[in-house]
Design a protein around this motif. Structure first.
Motif, PDB file in Angstrom:
ATOM      1  N   LEU A 117     -20.538  25.414  63.634  1.00 31.86           N
ATOM      2  CA  LEU A 117     -21.341  26.024  64.704  1.00 31.86           C
ATOM      3  C   LEU A 117     -20.767  27.380  65.122  1.00 31.86           C
ATOM      4  O   LEU A 117     -21.492  28.349  65.322  1.00 31.86           O
ATOM      5  N   LEU A 118     -19.441  27.437  65.235  1.00 31.16           N
ATOM      6  CA  LEU A 118     -18.784  28.688  65.603  1.00 31.16           C
ATOM      7  C   LEU A 118     -19.032  29.748  64.552  1.00 31.16           C
ATOM      8  O   LEU A 118     -19.272  30.915  64.839  1.00 31.16           O
ATOM      9  N   GLY A 119     -18.999  29.304  63.292  1.00 30.72           N
ATOM     10  CA  GLY A 119     -19.224  30.222  62.178  1.00 30.72           C
ATOM     11  C   GLY A 119     -20.637  30.770  62.182  1.00 30.72           C
ATOM     12  O   GLY A 119     -20.881  31.881  61.725  1.00 30.72           O
ATOM     13  N   CYS A 120     -21.592  29.986  62.709  1.00 24.71           N
ATOM     14  CA  CYS A 120     -22.999  30.405  62.701  1.00 24.71           C
ATOM     15  C   CYS A 120     -23.380  31.188  63.937  1.00 24.71           C
ATOM     16  O   CYS A 120     -24.519  31.593  64.078  1.00 24.71           O
ATOM     17  N   GLN A 121     -22.467  31.405  64.866  1.00 26.57           N
ATOM     18  CA  GLN A 121     -22.871  32.048  66.117  1.00 26.57           C
ATOM     19  C   GLN A 121     -23.337  33.482  65.833  1.00 26.57           C
ATOM     20  O   GLN A 121     -22.819  34.152  64.949  1.00 26.57           O
ATOM     21  N   THR A 122     -24.331  33.902  66.583  1.00 21.10           N
ATOM     22  CA  THR A 122     -24.932  35.216  66.336  1.00 21.10           C
ATOM     23  C   THR A 122     -24.673  36.195  67.472  1.00 21.10           C
ATOM     24  O   THR A 122     -25.350  37.175  67.608  1.00 21.10           O
ATOM     25  N   GLN A 123     -23.687  35.902  68.302  1.00 22.71           N
ATOM     26  CA  GLN A 123     -23.361  36.831  69.377  1.00 22.71           C
ATOM     27  C   GLN A 123     -22.714  38.074  68.780  1.00 22.71           C
ATOM     28  O   GLN A 123     -21.930  37.994  67.844  1.00 22.71           O
ATOM     29  N   PRO A 124     -23.056  39.269  69.330  1.00 19.97           N
ATOM     30  CA  PRO A 124     -22.427  40.475  68.810  1.00 19.97           C
ATOM     31  C   PRO A 124     -20.928  40.452  69.066  1.00 19.97           C
ATOM     32  O   PRO A 124     -20.488  40.054  70.135  1.00 19.97           O
ATOM     33  N   GLN A 125     -20.171  40.886  68.079  1.00 20.16           N
ATOM     34  CA  GLN A 125     -18.721  40.864  68.183  1.00 20.16           C
ATOM     35  C   GLN A 125     -18.160  42.279  68.021  1.00 20.16           C
ATOM     36  O   GLN A 125     -18.622  43.023  67.167  1.00 20.16           O
TER      37      GLN A 125
ATOM     38  N   PRO B  93     -12.461  48.503  69.196  1.00 19.78           N
ATOM     39  CA  PRO B  93     -12.883  47.689  70.342  1.00 19.78           C
ATOM     40  C   PRO B  93     -14.026  48.308  71.145  1.00 19.78           C
ATOM     41  O   PRO B  93     -14.701  47.619  71.896  1.00 19.78           O
ATOM     42  N   GLN B  94     -14.287  49.612  70.968  1.00 16.15           N
ATOM     43  CA  GLN B  94     -15.384  50.265  71.712  1.00 16.15           C
ATOM     44  C   GLN B  94     -16.743  49.938  71.103  1.00 16.15           C
ATOM     45  O   GLN B  94     -17.767  50.214  71.707  1.00 16.15           O
ATOM     46  N   LEU B  95     -16.734  49.390  69.895  1.00 13.08           N
ATOM     47  CA  LEU B  95     -18.000  49.108  69.214  1.00 13.08           C
ATOM     48  C   LEU B  95     -18.456  47.683  69.466  1.00 13.08           C
ATOM     49  O   LEU B  95     -17.657  46.753  69.493  1.00 13.08           O
ATOM     50  N   GLN B  96     -19.760  47.526  69.641  1.00 13.38           N
ATOM     51  CA  GLN B  96     -20.356  46.200  69.722  1.00 13.38           C
ATOM     52  C   GLN B  96     -21.489  46.199  68.696  1.00 13.38           C
ATOM     53  O   GLN B  96     -22.473  46.936  68.855  1.00 13.38           O
TER      54      GLN B  96
END
Lengths: 205, 138
Positions: B15-23, B29-32
């Protein structure tokens, strides 16, 4: 018989009303910057924002509004011509530029001086307050209007071209110039083209 | 019991591997970057400097590593020393077409000299808005 006719009429009217209300597009509040913003062949708010943003970014990176004496530039808005087929208020563009330049801390805009008189006529009216007996003169401040050192002028141009039988290309050009009023030289110039391709049946005015 | 725990742990990892939240990429670190944009974006560098003597200027150099033309949706956010976001035209959501392998530099000048920090959001327009702050304009 008449009861039946009345019933049919009521049914027909209510069906028509139901269809009409059911087919009316729902009014939506658009979120600024949303992905699914509608695109029009005419000029919309996002086009003005794009042109204003390009102009301000270009002014700031060019160094045209930099001053080494620590003072701020005073800008007066001259004429921005609307040479499009649409009835637009060029303040939609100019106001965005003014707001962003003010935020940058580099440029202040005078509202007391303009080609068609003061934008804010209260500056002149305030000067006449000293003549009034109703005003407590100890509360008046001496006016010293700041003269502008730069002027913003420009033009918005529209060109329509038929691409093929079904499509038309509408091009808009936002052309702006910043003039140094001390010598009349253009210290910054910018042009933002916005091009739209759409149905030839649609109108862009 | 051990088998059940193992299955649960594997499911949690999946499930963690499939998460689609922007990282944020660890190097920048300034990039999302959104999940879909991450699949074709190659970041070359993040640059920063000053324009007009005291206005923070930031930019990102990137290219599209896929074989198809993509559209990048991006936004620069600017923050003052207290962490408050500064509004302005330089904080708008904008789009840029990305042809395969063509290097692109996107940069913006901060709206105010108060800006001390920035964030650059890079998304694909097809990314569902619920996964990001897309749609909230400056």
């Amino acid at each position: 018989m008449s009861t039946r006719n009345t019933l049919i009429k009521v049914l027909a009217v209510s069906t028509a009303f139901g269809l009409a209300t059911g087919c009316t597009p729902k009014t939506q509040l658009l979120t600024p910057g949303a992905v699914d913003q509608p695109v029009t062949m005419g000029l919309s708010g996002s086009d003005f924002a794009q042109a204003a943003s390009d102009a301000v970014q270009s002014m700031l990176t060019s160094g045209a509004v930099d001053r080494s004496d620590g003072k701020k530039n005073i800008m007066v808005v001259s004429t921005v011509l609307n040479d499009t087929m649409q009835r637009i208020d060029t303040d939609q563009l100019v106001k965005k530029i003014r707001v962003d330049l003010l935020r940058s801390g580099k440029v202040l805009t005078t509202t007391a001086i303009g080609l068609n008189g003061a934008e804010d006529r209260m500056t002149q009216a305030y000067g006449e307050l000293s003549q009034s007996r109703k005003v407590d003169r100890s509360t008046l401040v001496r006016q010293r209007l700041a003269a502008p050192n730069m002027s913003l002028s420009g033009k918005i141009i529209q060109r329509n071209n038929r691409v093929d039988g079904n499509q038309q290309l509408v091009e808009y050009y936002f052309q702006l110039t910043l003039t140094d009023l001390a010598n009349g030289l253009a210290i910054w110039e910018g042009e933002t083209p916005i091009r739209k391709l759409g149905s030839a049946k649609g109108t862009s005015w | 019991m051990q088998i059940r725990n193992g299955v649960l742990a594997a499911a949690a990892l999946a499930l963690l591997g499939c998460q689609t939240q922007p990282q944020p990429p660890t190097d920048y670190p300034q990039l999302q970057i959104g999940p879909r944009a991450q699949s074709y974006l190659q970041i070359e560098a993040v640059q920063e400097g000053y324009a007009s003597s005291d206005l923070l200027r930031a930019g990102v150099r990137l290219y599209n590593r896929s074989n198809q033309q993509q559209t990048l949706r991006y936004r620069f956010s600017w923050f003052d020393a207290n962490g408050f976001e500064l509004k302005g035209l330089a904080s708008r959501w904008e789009q840029h077409p990305l042809r395969p392998a063509e290097p692109v530099m996107i940069d913006r000048v901060a709206p105010s000299p108060k800006a001390v920090r920035y964030r650059i959001q890079l998304f694909d327009p097809r990314t569902a808005p619920t996964h990001s702050t897309q749609g909230i304009d400056g």
